[in-house]
Every structure is written in structure tokens, then in C-alpha cells.
Design a protein around this motif. Structure first.
Motif, PDB file in Angstrom:
ATOM      1  N   TYR A 118       0.824  -1.210   0.000  1.00  0.00           N
ATOM      2  CA  TYR A 118       0.000   0.000   0.000  1.00  0.00           C
ATOM      3  C   TYR A 118       0.857   1.258   0.000  1.00  0.00           C
ATOM      4  O   TYR A 118       0.561   2.228  -0.717  1.00  0.00           O
ATOM      5  N   LEU A 119       1.948   1.262   0.773  1.00  0.00           N
ATOM      6  CA  LEU A 119       2.835   2.426   0.797  1.00  0.00           C
ATOM      7  C   LEU A 119       3.528   2.617  -0.549  1.00  0.00           C
ATOM      8  O   LEU A 119       3.712   3.751  -1.002  1.00  0.00           O
ATOM      9  N   SER A 120       3.898   1.502  -1.203  1.00  0.00           N
ATOM     10  CA  SER A 120       4.522   1.603  -2.525  1.00  0.00           C
ATOM     11  C   SER A 120       3.569   2.227  -3.527  1.00  0.00           C
ATOM     12  O   SER A 120       3.958   3.118  -4.311  1.00  0.00           O
ATOM     13  N   TRP A 121       2.324   1.789  -3.514  1.00  0.00           N
ATOM     14  CA  TRP A 121       1.333   2.360  -4.423  1.00  0.00           C
ATOM     15  C   TRP A 121       1.048   3.824  -4.082  1.00  0.00           C
ATOM     16  O   TRP A 121       0.795   4.635  -4.979  1.00  0.00           O
ATOM     17  N   LYS A 122       1.092   4.150  -2.807  1.00  0.00           N
ATOM     18  CA  LYS A 122       0.866   5.544  -2.412  1.00  0.00           C
ATOM     19  C   LYS A 122       1.942   6.447  -2.988  1.00  0.00           C
ATOM     20  O   LYS A 122       1.658   7.565  -3.446  1.00  0.00           O
ATOM     21  N   PHE A 123       3.195   5.986  -3.003  1.00  0.00           N
ATOM     22  CA  PHE A 123       4.283   6.770  -3.598  1.00  0.00           C
ATOM     23  C   PHE A 123       4.177   6.781  -5.123  1.00  0.00           C
ATOM     24  O   PHE A 123       4.423   7.804  -5.765  1.00  0.00           O
ATOM     25  N   LEU A 124       3.809   5.644  -5.718  1.00  0.00           N
ATOM     26  CA  LEU A 124       3.698   5.589  -7.177  1.00  0.00           C
ATOM     27  C   LEU A 124       2.625   6.544  -7.701  1.00  0.00           C
ATOM     28  O   LEU A 124       2.785   7.157  -8.765  1.00  0.00           O
ATOM     29  N   LEU A 125       1.516   6.666  -6.966  1.00  0.00           N
ATOM     30  CA  LEU A 125       0.392   7.486  -7.417  1.00  0.00           C
ATOM     31  C   LEU A 125       0.372   8.863  -6.767  1.00  0.00           C
ATOM     32  O   LEU A 125      -0.634   9.575  -6.866  1.00  0.00           O
ATOM     33  N   GLU A 126       1.450   9.235  -6.116  1.00  0.00           N
ATOM     34  CA  GLU A 126       1.519  10.565  -5.513  1.00  0.00           C
ATOM     35  C   GLU A 126       1.445  11.619  -6.623  1.00  0.00           C
ATOM     36  O   GLU A 126       2.132  11.518  -7.631  1.00  0.00           O
ATOM     37  N   PRO A 127       0.579  12.625  -6.490  1.00  0.00           N
ATOM     38  CA  PRO A 127       0.322  13.533  -7.619  1.00  0.00           C
ATOM     39  C   PRO A 127       1.503  14.411  -8.011  1.00  0.00           C
ATOM     40  O   PRO A 127       1.625  14.785  -9.182  1.00  0.00           O
ATOM     41  N   THR A 128       2.410  14.741  -7.068  1.00  0.00           N
ATOM     42  CA  THR A 128       3.484  15.688  -7.371  1.00  0.00           C
ATOM     43  C   THR A 128       4.731  14.997  -7.905  1.00  0.00           C
ATOM     44  O   THR A 128       5.261  15.371  -8.963  1.00  0.00           O
ATOM     45  N   PHE A 129       5.232  13.984  -7.171  1.00  0.00           N
ATOM     46  CA  PHE A 129       6.476  13.323  -7.582  1.00  0.00           C
ATOM     47  C   PHE A 129       6.299  11.837  -7.858  1.00  0.00           C
ATOM     48  O   PHE A 129       7.276  11.110  -8.013  1.00  0.00           O
ATOM     49  N   GLY A 130       5.064  11.356  -7.954  1.00  0.00           N
ATOM     50  CA  GLY A 130       4.817   9.955  -8.260  1.00  0.00           C
ATOM     51  C   GLY A 130       5.175   9.618  -9.700  1.00  0.00           C
ATOM     52  O   GLY A 130       4.997  10.440 -10.613  1.00  0.00           O
TER      53      GLY A 130
END
Length: 292
Positions: A118-130
Motif C-alpha cells: 500500500y505504501l509503494s502504491w501511495k508513492f507511485l500514485l503521488e500527484p506531485t512526484f509519483g
């Protein structure tokens, strides 16, 4: 008498453990659901109110809104995960070079801790630096705030849940396909039937009981979804991902309203039992048809 008592003596430790870890907690939840009891207001005490917590919860706007979110999530995640898992199982249910490494790769999500996923996906889909929005920017597409936009948050959470569930569905359906009798398939091929017709009229009826079992498990999982919502969105934004299970968490562990939290937990269990019993009845009917 000794012969008749022997099975009960051997079963006694297991039954005692069952009573301690299963029946006692359920009985305690049923008991607390009958009280107006908020740990944030100890001076108010605990008062017996019967089924008022249940009636009040069913009439609560937040409960109805969370049930609607839960229904949307179930419809988004459960069918898509099953279709993708079954499709991959069908693709890999034939000999080709490099099959074993691909099968091992398919099971990778099951080997990773859920919170890490879940944390990996949160970083992947982060709107600014994902990285996802970064790649979309190459094509001139402005990526949304996947978890921060009310219009995409539930879809994004469902996407992560589908990615996590597909390996399980693939594994079960691949095993089911391996057990399909080959004589009807070969007869259909001799008769000139297409792959689609063979799947629809031969393969699908053979794996339908297993498919229903997977559907039962996936629906139960999506109804009681909590961990990925807690990690990814905390029920937001604007309660767009506030499922009924997350609402129960807020009542019991944020507001410390033990009575309402217990009542909602029992309502969730009742919903799962009703849905599960309907699907199990269909599964039993299918099994009877296959025996005939």
C-alpha cells in the motif's frame, strides 16, 4: 461409556480454545451492543438500551453513505479481480517457453507485506512526484490526485486492492483449470468449436464451483476492507472512501462509542453472512447439477 466419552475428552481442549477465542468475543460484542456506552464520557456510565443502537445505526445518514461506498468498492474490485485472475490463468494454462518464471512472478504480490504494497502504491500514485503522473506527463496528460481527489480516490483504492488480489485468484483458477477433463475439450475441438465456445460451454461449467468459492471470498474481503483504506486515504477525501468497516473503526476506536461500534460490527457480520449464504446456496446447486 468410556468408548463414548473418549471423543469428547480429546475434543475438549480444542472446544475450550474455540470458546475462548471465538464465541466469547462474539458474545461480548453482542452484549456491549445493547448498551449506551462511550469511554470518552465515563461519567455517563453504561445504560442498557436494547436494540436502540441497531435502529439508530440503520437510520444514520453516515451509515447509509458508508454502505453505498462499500457497495461501489465491492462492484469495482471483486469482479475486476476475478476477471483478471481468470484471464491470466487461461493465458498461462498452455505450454510455452518461460512459463515457470512468469508463474513465479505472478505470485510476487502475495509474498510482500500488505502495508509495504500500500505504501509503494501511495508513492507511485503521488500527484506531485509519483512516477505514474510523471509518465503521464510525457504524453501531455495531467495526472489527477489519485488518493486526494474525491472523484478518483475510491477507484485508486480499488485498483490497489485488485493488484493485491489477482495473484490469489490466478492461483486458485489455474489449479481449477488444470483439473478440467480434457476429453470434452478435445471432442469440442474435433467438432470445430472455437476457443470462446469451448470456454463458455465446457471449461466454465467445469470450474463454476471454484469460481463461486473465489467470488465468495473476494466479496467478503471487499466488504470488510480496512487496512489499505487506512494506509492510503484514512477514509477521505470528503468521506469518499469511508467504507462501513472504516466507519466502525472510527466509532469504536476514535470516538470510543463502544455500543454503536459493536452494533455496527454485528450489522457488518450479518451482511456478510447473508451474501455468503446466497452464494453458497448457488454453489451447492451448481455442484448438484454437475453430479447429475
Amino acid at each position: 461409556m468410556r468408548k463414548n466419552a473418549a471423543p469428547y475428552v480429546f475434543l475438549a481442549p480444542t472446544m475450550l480454545l474455540f470458546l475462548c477465542i471465538f464465541l466469547f468475543p462474539i458474545g461480548y460484542v453482542i452484549w456491549t451492543s445493547m448498551f449506551r456506552w462511550n469511554l470518552m464520557k465515563p461519567q455517563a456510565g453504561r445504560h442498557f438500551i436494547g436494540f436502540d443502537n441497531f435502529s439508530g445505526m440503520l437510520a444514520n445518514d453516515q451509515f447509509r453513505a458508508s454502505m453505498l461506498v462499500t457497495l461501489k468498492f465491492v462492484l469495482l474490485s471483486a469482479p475486476a479481480g476475478i476477471v483478471l485472475g481468470l484471464g491470466l490463468a487461461l493465458l498461462l494454462n498452455r505450454p510455452f517457453r518461460g512459463k515457470r518464471p512468469i508463474q513465479a512472478l505472478m505470485l510476487t504480490p502475495m509474498m510482500i507485506a500488505p502495508v509495504a504494497v500500500y505504501l509503494s502504491w501511495k508513492f507511485l500514485l503521488e500527484p506531485t512526484f509519483g512516477i505514474v503522473n510523471y509518465v503521464l506527463g510525457w504524453f501531455g496528460i495531467e495526472g489527477p490526485g489519485w488518493f486526494s481527489d474525491a472523484g478518483t480516490a475510491l477507484f485508486s483504492v480499488a485498483l490497489v486492492d485488485i493488484w493485491s488480489a489477482v495473484p490469489f485468484v490466478f492461483l486458485v483458477m489455474y489449479a481449477a483449470l488444470q483439473a478440467v477433463p480434457q476429453d470434452p475439450v478435445e471432442s469440442a475441438q474435433v467438432d470445430g468449436a472455437s476457443r470462446l465456445r469451448i470456454f463458455w460451454h465446457v471449461t466454465l461449467p467445469s470450474i463454476k464451483p471454484v469460481l463461486l468459492v473465489v467470488l465468495i471470498i473476494r466479496i467478503m474481503d471487499t466488504i470488510r476492507i480496512f487496512d489499505n483504506i487506512y494506509v492510503l486515504t484514512k477514509g477521505g477525501p470528503a468521506n469518499a472512501t469511508r467504507t462501513v468497516q472504516f466507519l466502525d473503526y472510527e466509532l469504536a476506536f476514535n470516538s470510543f462509542d463502544i455500543g454503536k461500534g459493536s452494533a455496527l460490527a454485528l450489522i457488518i457480520v450479518a451482511v456478510i453472512l447473508i451474501v455468503g449464504s446466497l452464494l453458497i446456496r448457488e454453489m451447492n446447486r451448481t455442484n448438484e447439477e454437475l453430479r447429475v
